[in-house]
Write an enzyme that holds these catalytic residues in place. Structure first.
Site, short mmCIF file in Angstrom:
data_model
loop_
_atom_site.label_atom_id
_atom_site.label_comp_id
_atom_site.label_asym_id
_atom_site.label_seq_id
_atom_site.Cartn_x
_atom_site.Cartn_y
_atom_site.Cartn_z
N HIS A 3 0.80 -1.31 0.00
CA HIS A 3 -0.05 0.01 0.05
C HIS A 3 0.99 1.17 -0.02
O HIS A 3 2.13 1.20 0.54
CB HIS A 3 -0.93 0.09 1.27
CG HIS A 3 -1.93 -0.73 1.08
ND1 HIS A 3 -2.94 -0.72 -0.09
CD2 HIS A 3 -2.82 -1.60 1.99
CE1 HIS A 3 -4.11 -1.36 0.22
NE2 HIS A 3 -4.02 -1.97 1.57
N CYS A 44 0.46 2.69 -5.06
CA CYS A 44 0.15 3.96 -5.52
C CYS A 44 -0.07 4.84 -4.46
O CYS A 44 -0.04 4.35 -3.21
CB CYS A 44 -1.14 3.83 -6.29
SG CYS A 44 -2.57 2.78 -5.65
#
Length: 297
Positions: free
Chosen positions: A83, A133
């Site tokens: 993450h 991201c």
């Protein structure tokens, strides 16, 4: 010449309280072997941390080791699948992109710069590969392909960021100070239900004084997707690098990856190359052949 790496893959975010991912550990295992078999990294100098092993303390300790040990001509690599997120700095309107370990505080470009201060970028190839991201959202509200590697942001965080955000410091380039990236984003807006989106000012990918070169899975206004087996960026890397002692310039490698990631993500994801512009014609994950001074900003 010695090639060293820290490889991280996190599916289990139970300690942090975020949604789990599916392909990050497979990504890390695959990249671990790829670095050794295709890019000829020293197996004794490649440190892999998966799930709960990938704590803040372990990551930072290993990163400091490989950079402190680096000598002229060496290669250092940080690979991360997991993450990504955003974190405010003490300066109003300025945020860090982060990578999120399995436990402990989020890791920002500030920690990366502190570690990278132990090396000289004109002599050591320090490359960061991120299959995550950091935007927290996308301009295009279209549903992304597959799962995405970003966390949901609190509503108050989204509201504050959308109203104040002017600067975002990307993780992975080890900039000398946050002022280097001042006022680098625009079109900041909330992206319901729990994200914020923004776009980057033109021609800000390469930063004088950066101590690392970054290959990131997606632009700031996009998600980084994953399929059932791998993240799209990692899958593209694995498909592209199919021979031992693989060699391509940063620009050529990035171009090849972009085509593959486009196809995997239905053209909704574009890998980004950032950092040391004066090295883009040198070979990816190979030692520098000459000493090129990093420009002073």
């Amino acid at each position: 010449m010695t090639k060293r790496a820290v490889v991280i893959g996190i599916n289990d975010y139970s300690v942090q309280g975020f949604s789990n991912l599916a392909g990050c550990v497979r990504d890390a295992d695959a990249m671990y072997h790829l670095l050794i078999d295709a890019f000829l990294f020293d197996p004794a100098q490649v440190f892999i941390y998966k799930n709960q092993q990938a704590s803040y303390a372990n990551i930072v300790k290993a990163l400091n080791y490989i950079l402190k040990a680096s000598e002229p001509g060496d290669v250092a690599c940080l690979y991360y699948a997991g993450h990504g997120g955003l974190h405010p700095t003490s300066t109003a309107g300025t945020y860090y992109q982060t990578i999120i370990p399995a436990s402990g505080q989020f890791i920002t470009d500030f920690e990366l710069r502190q570690a990278a201060d132990q090396l000289r970028p004109s002599e050591v190839n320090f490359t960061v590969i991120l299959d995550s991201c950091h935007s927290g959202g996308m301009i295009d509200p279209a549903t992304p392909v597959g799962d995405v590697r970003t966390i949901a942001l609190a509503q108050q965080f989204v509201a504050t960021a959308a109203a104040t955000m002017k600067t975002v410091v990307p993780f992975g380039i080890a900039v000398p100070d946050i002022a280097t990236m001042s006022n680098n984003i625009h079109q900041v807006a909330p992206a319901p239900p729990a994200t914020v989106c923004y776009t980057e000012e033109a021609n800000r990918e390469f930063v004088p004084g950066a101590k690392a070169t970054l290959l990131a899975a997606s632009r700031w206004d996009e998600y980084a997707g994953e399929s059932s087996d791998h993240g799209f960026l990692t899958k593209a890397i694995l498909e592209t690098v199919n021979a031992s002692n693989y060699s391509a310039t940063h620009q050529a490698f990035h171009s090849a990856l972009t085509t593959k990631v486009h196809n995997l993500a239905n053209h909704e994801q574009h890998p980004v190359l950032r950092g040391q512009q004066n090295r883009m014609n040198e070979s990816f994950l190979h030692g520098w052949t000459t000493s090129v001074p990093t420009p002073v900003g």
